[in-house]
Design a protein around this motif. Structure first.
Motif, mmCIF file in Angstrom:
data_model
loop_
_atom_site.group_PDB
_atom_site.id
_atom_site.type_symbol
_atom_site.label_atom_id
_atom_site.label_comp_id
_atom_site.label_asym_id
_atom_site.label_seq_id
_atom_site.Cartn_x
_atom_site.Cartn_y
_atom_site.Cartn_z
ATOM 1 N N PHE A 154 0.822 -1.209 0.000
ATOM 2 C CA PHE A 154 0.000 0.000 0.000
ATOM 3 C C PHE A 154 0.858 1.261 0.000
ATOM 4 O O PHE A 154 0.665 2.164 -0.816
ATOM 5 C CB PHE A 154 -0.921 -0.003 1.214
ATOM 6 N N GLU A 181 -6.180 7.035 2.705
ATOM 7 C CA GLU A 181 -6.569 6.110 3.768
ATOM 8 C C GLU A 181 -7.988 5.586 3.538
ATOM 9 O O GLU A 181 -8.251 4.384 3.685
ATOM 10 C CB GLU A 181 -6.479 6.795 5.126
ATOM 11 N N GLY A 193 -7.825 3.091 0.892
ATOM 12 C CA GLY A 193 -7.332 1.810 1.399
ATOM 13 C C GLY A 193 -8.403 1.032 2.136
ATOM 14 O O GLY A 193 -8.521 -0.192 1.989
ATOM 15 N N GLU A 194 -9.197 1.728 2.928
ATOM 16 C CA GLU A 194 -10.301 1.082 3.645
ATOM 17 C C GLU A 194 -11.309 0.498 2.663
ATOM 18 O O GLU A 194 -11.778 -0.637 2.824
ATOM 19 C CB GLU A 194 -10.969 2.097 4.564
ATOM 20 N N LEU A 221 -9.899 -2.677 0.922
ATOM 21 C CA LEU A 221 -9.993 -3.874 1.757
ATOM 22 C C LEU A 221 -11.438 -4.373 1.848
ATOM 23 O O LEU A 221 -11.690 -5.582 1.774
ATOM 24 C CB LEU A 221 -9.439 -3.584 3.154
ATOM 25 N N VAL A 270 -0.070 -2.005 7.331
ATOM 26 C CA VAL A 270 -1.000 -0.904 7.600
ATOM 27 C C VAL A 270 -1.625 -0.938 8.990
ATOM 28 O O VAL A 270 -2.190 0.073 9.417
ATOM 29 C CB VAL A 270 -2.132 -0.860 6.543
ATOM 30 N N SER A 306 -2.847 2.810 10.132
ATOM 31 C CA SER A 306 -4.206 3.284 9.870
ATOM 32 C C SER A 306 -5.212 2.461 10.667
ATOM 33 O O SER A 306 -5.383 1.272 10.415
ATOM 34 C CB SER A 306 -4.518 3.175 8.371
ATOM 35 N N MET A 316 -8.099 1.098 8.409
ATOM 36 C CA MET A 316 -7.686 -0.049 7.613
ATOM 37 C C MET A 316 -7.475 -1.277 8.495
ATOM 38 O O MET A 316 -7.781 -2.405 8.095
ATOM 39 C CB MET A 316 -6.427 0.289 6.813
ATOM 40 N N ARG A 317 -6.957 -1.072 9.696
ATOM 41 C CA ARG A 317 -6.817 -2.207 10.618
ATOM 42 C C ARG A 317 -8.182 -2.810 10.938
ATOM 43 O O ARG A 317 -8.348 -4.034 10.953
ATOM 44 C CB ARG A 317 -6.130 -1.760 11.923
ATOM 45 N N ALA A 355 -10.841 -2.671 9.069
ATOM 46 C CA ALA A 355 -11.335 -3.350 7.871
ATOM 47 C C ALA A 355 -10.711 -4.741 7.744
ATOM 48 O O ALA A 355 -11.390 -5.715 7.384
ATOM 49 C CB ALA A 355 -11.030 -2.519 6.631
#
Length: 200
Positions: free
Chosen positions: A27, A54, A57-58, A61, A116, A120, A123-124, A126
């Motif tokens: 990423f 960010e 990225g979410e 995922l 990640v 983030s 994102m974690r 997710a």
């Protein structure tokens, strides 16, 4: 004005392109320009679909896990097989796809978890929700296998599902490090032992 369906198609096109690029490079190592150029989308329109990298990225995922979980549901409902056979097919497909150099939708849980999770929180979360969905489905398959008599385990279904997922996640990481499928063969052997499927 762009149509609603056009907006959806463009957004999905960006995500589909990003799966391939982020799956290969990670990423943080990928710039938005590279993704948008590959998707054929002007840079200025990116923030029309995603508020930030960010948020992108979410969404990436969430999109990945939506497709992944749908694939699991198909595999674990395959007709003509018992629940144990369906579950073993799932692990076999994991090995076939994640062990392939050319497979375009590499597991983003494997690729991005360490990268990640500390950078983030969205994102974690997710990643956490997506992996929980996988474990839920494996748990259900184990419970169904026990009920029909095709599976026998020594522990609780949920704990067993978590152990198996962690096993295969680790095998995927080691396969990347070693550049060999030996970790997958070891994971399959251990999976058969845990599920009492040694002779299956």
């Amino acid at each position: 004005m762009a149509s609603v369906s056009g907006n959806i198609d463009t957004r999905q096109g960006i995500l589909d392109t990003a799966h391939r690029i982020v799956g290969a490079k990670g990423f943080s190592g990928v710039g938005l320009n590279e993704i948008l150029a590959a998707a054929g989308v002007p840079k200025g329109s990116f923030y029309h679909y995603f508020g930030s990298k960010e948020a992108f990225g979410e969404a990436l995922l969430a999109d990945y896990f939506e497709a992944y979980l749908a694939d699991i549901d198909v595999t674990l409902a395959e007709t003509g097989l018992n629940h144990a056979e369906r579950l073993m097919n799932y692990w076999g497909k994991w090995q076939a796809t994640q062990g392939s150099i050319d497979y375009q939708r590499k597991c983003l849980a494997v690729k991005l978890a360490a990268e990640v999770s500390d950078l983030s929180e969205p994102m974690r979360l997710a990643l956490k929700a997506g992996t929980a969905g996988i474990i839920d489905r494996v748990t259900g398959a184990i419970e169904a296998g026990i009920a029909e008599g095709s599976l026998r385990i020594d522990g609780e279904p949920r704990a067993t599902a978590e152990t198996l997922y962690h096993l295969w996640l680790g095998a995927s990481l080691m396969a990347k490090i070693e550049r060999t499928d030996v970790p997958f063969h070891a994971a399959m052997k251990t999976t058969r032992r845990i599920l009492n499927r040694q002779q299956a």
